[in-house]
Design an enzyme around this catalytic site. Structure first.
Site, short mmCIF file in Angstrom:
data_model
loop_
_atom_site.label_atom_id
_atom_site.label_comp_id
_atom_site.label_asym_id
_atom_site.label_seq_id
_atom_site.Cartn_x
_atom_site.Cartn_y
_atom_site.Cartn_z
CB CYS A 149 73.31 -30.11 -99.22
SG CYS A 149 72.85 -28.36 -99.10
CG ASP A 171 70.64 -27.38 -103.47
OD1 ASP A 171 69.79 -27.71 -104.35
OD2 ASP A 171 71.40 -26.42 -103.62
NE ARG A 230 70.40 -26.57 -106.95
CZ ARG A 230 71.40 -25.69 -107.06
NH1 ARG A 230 71.67 -25.17 -108.24
NH2 ARG A 230 72.13 -25.37 -106.02
CG HIS A 270 75.32 -29.72 -103.62
ND1 HIS A 270 74.92 -28.60 -104.33
CD2 HIS A 270 74.92 -29.49 -102.34
CE1 HIS A 270 74.30 -27.77 -103.51
NE2 HIS A 270 74.28 -28.27 -102.31
CB CYS A 291 77.09 -26.22 -101.57
SG CYS A 291 76.22 -26.36 -99.98
ZN ZN Z 1 74.13 -27.23 -100.52
#
Ligand code: ZN
Length: 209
Positions: A41, A43, A45, A97, A100
């Site tokens: 992803c 993302d 993080r 994750h 998400c």
């Molecule tokens: Zn995600």
């Protein structure tokens, strides 16, 4: 953050790399031969190399919203093709994750414009596993399970490609489904039975001899 700070960080990083290995960038410049393809992803993080403890050159990375591998997505299909056919990776990881935002958005009734067709792929995952998901009354539990099932379905999308089927036969390439638990930092192997999954879907998706 001041954008100039990035360039300061870069200078420090170069010095640090050269301190440990004075030939670091000469070696990096020679080319790449990563053993892994990581699909994860976008993302902020969930930084691929960092969470796996790997370095530049170790892993070929593709990231998008909610770690998707849509069958008609030229981007992810090209990444898989290049990684398998040219870099000859033998391990492909799809890593989702918990927490998400992409999966969460796909669980809401809201019009998100250009994101709609992308998130519809996650709604399709929900539809395929509706019975199991509808049976979960706890919303958090349902959310987590959809994240896991989405990884599982994206692994299947990887397996559906001709390149992966061919490489599995010729050099035993394998596909893995993982979850990064954002609350603990732990990397969880969903232990998707690759051989059983492959066998199960090949009667429909087999496209190579
Ligand atoms: Zn995600």
């Amino acid at each position: 953050m001041d954008i100039e700070q990035i360039f300061e960080n870069n200078k420090k990083w170069i010095a640090k790399q050269l301190q440990t290995n004075e030939n670091y960038f000469d070696e990096l410049g020679k080319g790449q031969s990563p053993e892994f393809l990581y699909i994860g992803c976008s993302d902020s993080r969930v930084s691929a190399e960092e969470l796996m403890g790997l370095q530049p050159g170790d892993v070929f990375v593709h990231r998008n919203i909610a770690n998707m591998v849509p069958n008609t997505d030229l981007n992810s299909m090209s990444v898989i093709n290049y990684a398998v056919m040219h870099l000859k990776v033998n391990h492909i990881v799809v890593c989702g994750h918990y927490g998400c935002g992409g999966v969460h958005a796909a669980m809401q009734q809201s019009d998100l414009g250009i994101l709609n067709p992308w998130l519809r792929n996650i709604r399709d995952v929900y539809r395929i596993h509706r019975k199991e998901l509808d049976a979960l009354t706890d919303e958090e539990e349902k959310y987590k399970r959809l994240i896991e099932l989405n990884v599982q379905e994206q692994c299947m999308n990887v397996i559906k490609t001709a390149e992966v089927q061919k490489a599995n036969r010729e050099r035993n390439l394998k596909v893995y489904g993982w979850i990064f638990d954002i609350h603990s930092g732990e990397l969880i192997d969903l232990k998707i039975d690759f051989d059983a999954t492959l066998k199960n879907i090949m009667s429909i998706y087999k496209i190579t001899d």
